[in-house]
Design a protein around this motif. Structure first.
Motif, short mmCIF file in Angstrom:
data_model
loop_
_atom_site.label_atom_id
_atom_site.label_comp_id
_atom_site.label_asym_id
_atom_site.label_seq_id
_atom_site.Cartn_x
_atom_site.Cartn_y
_atom_site.Cartn_z
N ILE A 84 0.84 -1.21 0.00
CA ILE A 84 0.00 0.00 0.00
C ILE A 84 0.87 1.25 0.00
CG2 ILE A 84 -1.66 1.32 1.36
CD1 ILE A 84 -2.75 -1.37 2.37
N ILE A 85 1.85 1.28 0.89
CA ILE A 85 2.70 2.46 1.01
C ILE A 85 3.51 2.70 -0.26
CG2 ILE A 85 4.69 3.40 2.24
CD1 ILE A 85 2.03 3.58 3.75
N ARG A 86 4.01 1.62 -0.85
CA ARG A 86 4.82 1.77 -2.06
C ARG A 86 3.98 2.38 -3.19
NH1 ARG A 86 7.57 -2.74 -1.50
NH2 ARG A 86 5.92 -3.96 -2.44
N ALA A 87 2.74 1.95 -3.32
CA ALA A 87 1.87 2.49 -4.37
C ALA A 87 1.47 3.92 -4.07
CB ALA A 87 0.62 1.61 -4.50
N ARG A 88 1.25 4.22 -2.79
CA ARG A 88 0.75 5.53 -2.40
C ARG A 88 1.82 6.60 -2.44
NH1 ARG A 88 -1.63 5.78 3.51
NH2 ARG A 88 -3.23 4.45 2.60
N ARG A 89 3.08 6.23 -2.12
CA ARG A 89 4.09 7.24 -1.88
C ARG A 89 5.15 7.35 -2.98
NH1 ARG A 89 6.46 7.43 4.02
NH2 ARG A 89 7.27 9.30 3.06
N ALA A 90 4.88 6.75 -4.11
CA ALA A 90 5.88 6.79 -5.18
C ALA A 90 6.18 8.23 -5.60
CB ALA A 90 5.38 5.98 -6.38
N GLY A 91 7.38 8.70 -5.24
CA GLY A 91 7.82 10.02 -5.68
C GLY A 91 7.18 11.19 -4.96
N ASP A 92 6.46 10.99 -3.86
CA ASP A 92 5.81 12.13 -3.20
C ASP A 92 6.75 12.84 -2.24
OD1 ASP A 92 5.94 10.52 -0.98
OD2 ASP A 92 3.79 10.43 -0.62
N ALA A 93 6.27 13.96 -1.68
CA ALA A 93 7.13 14.78 -0.82
C ALA A 93 7.51 14.06 0.47
CB ALA A 93 6.42 16.10 -0.51
N GLU A 94 6.59 13.26 1.03
CA GLU A 94 6.89 12.59 2.30
C GLU A 94 8.02 11.59 2.13
OE1 GLU A 94 3.24 11.02 3.82
OE2 GLU A 94 2.73 12.91 4.81
N SER A 95 8.01 10.84 1.02
CA SER A 95 9.11 9.89 0.80
C SER A 95 10.42 10.64 0.61
CB SER A 95 8.81 9.01 -0.42
OG SER A 95 8.73 9.79 -1.60
N ALA A 96 10.36 11.83 0.00
CA ALA A 96 11.57 12.64 -0.18
C ALA A 96 12.12 13.11 1.15
CB ALA A 96 11.27 13.83 -1.09
N VAL A 97 11.25 13.49 2.08
CA VAL A 97 11.69 13.92 3.41
C VAL A 97 12.40 12.77 4.12
CG1 VAL A 97 10.92 14.61 5.71
CG2 VAL A 97 9.97 15.74 3.70
N GLY A 145 23.46 10.49 -3.86
CA GLY A 145 22.62 10.77 -5.02
C GLY A 145 21.14 10.78 -4.67
N GLU A 146 20.72 9.82 -3.83
CA GLU A 146 19.32 9.77 -3.42
C GLU A 146 18.94 11.00 -2.61
OE1 GLU A 146 18.22 5.06 -2.89
OE2 GLU A 146 19.57 5.97 -1.42
N ARG A 147 19.84 11.43 -1.71
CA ARG A 147 19.55 12.62 -0.91
C ARG A 147 19.47 13.87 -1.79
NH1 ARG A 147 22.68 10.09 3.15
NH2 ARG A 147 24.60 11.06 2.38
N ALA A 148 20.39 13.98 -2.75
CA ALA A 148 20.39 15.14 -3.64
C ALA A 148 19.12 15.19 -4.47
CB ALA A 148 21.62 15.11 -4.54
N SER A 149 18.68 14.02 -4.97
CA SER A 149 17.46 13.96 -5.76
C SER A 149 16.24 14.32 -4.92
CB SER A 149 17.30 12.56 -6.36
OG SER A 149 16.08 12.44 -7.05
N ALA A 150 16.22 13.80 -3.67
CA ALA A 150 15.09 14.11 -2.78
C ALA A 150 15.06 15.58 -2.43
CB ALA A 150 15.21 13.26 -1.51
N ALA A 151 16.22 16.17 -2.17
CA ALA A 151 16.28 17.59 -1.83
C ALA A 151 15.81 18.44 -3.00
CB ALA A 151 17.71 17.98 -1.45
N SER A 152 16.14 18.01 -4.23
CA SER A 152 15.69 18.74 -5.41
C SER A 152 14.18 18.70 -5.54
CB SER A 152 16.35 18.13 -6.66
OG SER A 152 15.89 18.76 -7.82
N ARG A 153 13.57 17.55 -5.24
CA ARG A 153 12.10 17.45 -5.31
C ARG A 153 11.43 18.32 -4.26
NH1 ARG A 153 12.54 11.66 -5.17
NH2 ARG A 153 10.95 11.54 -3.56
N LEU A 154 12.08 18.49 -3.12
CA LEU A 154 11.49 19.28 -2.03
C LEU A 154 11.69 20.78 -2.21
CD1 LEU A 154 12.59 17.07 1.00
CD2 LEU A 154 10.28 17.31 0.09
#
Length: 329
Positions: free
Chosen positions: A113-126, A137-146
């Protein structure tokens, strides 16, 4: 659900424990926590290391909620599919516990459920940007999305509710101490201003770059555990070197903290007053007790503790023990 749980507890304790597992994972799903947080919840609930492997990574979390190095599951552990090319497992050595199968079932359902719900959203980036195990690289990508502001940042640890103002990225994270909201703000901002509702318990982490937000989050968690009703906001910066003591303590109980735990509230209140006022006479006035009575009681407490909290070294030991006692609670 709570009414049903109460009735089942009276009729069949084993059935009630199963329902508690269902309720627990329903709460995590409702909070939309991330995969690592979901595994942490399962590990704490089962009392064993829990792991998950998908096409991207392997995550393992110990029973005390600490993430550990990646490793493949072995044939002796219960394993269950949690999606395409994904499995979860409980690392139980010996006979499985009664609820292991239910925990694993609810965990894998929740992960899907969580994987389907949170794909690429802000909460997963946080969660990624504050994770000590995410790659650079993952942190840089997440920071860019935020779209985080330039300059130093801080992470705030607070209760899951209420949410902060919309301009501040946040996510509810399952920690070993319970569900906690992580919110990212600019280092110069006033942490309390991020919420509409005042009087929240807030632990404010150290100032950090995007690459070091994991350290700010860990500091914020320590600070949040040191808040009280009278001091609801704790800055990690204000702890100074005590922050290192708190972070290094883990779950161990130092004898000095145990000695304070064995005292009643009235005696701890006396010690607090003496250390804060740095004078027996001033402490007596603050407590509304007679000076000679406080002096006599303090002499007994010095014998019980094995040190005098009025001396510089004794005061340092008392402050550290008081902090460790609060962290243990």
């Amino acid at each position: 659900m709570q009414d049903l749980l109460g009735r089942l507890t009276a009729l069949d304790p084993d059935a009630s424990e199963t329902l508690k597992v269902v309720s627990y994972f329903d709460a995590l799903v409702a909070r939309s926590v991330g995969i690592e947080s979901m595994l942490r919840g399962a590990a704490v609930l089962s009392g064993a290391t829990v792991g998950h492997r998908d096409a991207r990574q392997i995550i393992r979390v110990r029973a005390d909620g600490v993430r550990i190095e990646a490793a493949e599951p072995t044939g002796e552990w219960a394993v269950r599919d949690s999606g395409a090319d994904a499995v979860a497992w409980i690392e139980r050595h010996g006979t499985p516990h009664a609820n292991d199968a239910m925990i694993l079932e609810r965990l894998t359902l929740a992960l899907g459920i969580i994987r389907a719900r949170r794909a690429g959203d802000a909460e997963s980036a946080v969660e990624l940007v504050i994770s000590g195990f995410a790659s650079a690289g993952e942190r840089a990508s997440a920071a860019s999305r935020l779209r985080l502001p330039t300059g130093p940042l801080r992470v705030i640890a607070s209760p899951p509710d209420p949410e902060p103002r919309p301009q501040h990225p946040s996510a509810v994270v399952a920690t070993r101490h319970g569900l906690t909201r992580a919110t990212i703000i600019g280092a110069e901002a006033d942490g309390a201003d991020a919420w509409i509702e005042p009087d929240l318990r807030l632990g404010i982490g150290t100032a950090a770059s995007v690459e070091s937000l994991a350290e700010s989050w860990e500091a914020a968690l320590v600070a949040a555990r040191l808040t009280t009703a009278s001091e609801p906001v704790q800055q990690a910066d204000d702890l100074g070197a005590l922050l290192l003591v708190a972070q290094g303590a883990g779950g161990a109980r130092h004898p000095d903290a145990v000695a304070l735990a064995n005292l009643d509230d009235r005696r701890r209140e006396l010690l607090d007053a003496v250390v804060d006022a740095q004078s027996v006479r001033a402490a007596a006035m603050r407590l509304g007790r007679h000076h000679s009575s406080v002096q006599e009681q303090l002499a007994v407490l010095v014998e019980m503790l094995g040190y005098d909290p009025r001396t510089p070294l004794g005061q340092a030991r008392f402050v550290a023990a008081r902090m460790l006692l609060r962290l243990g609670d």
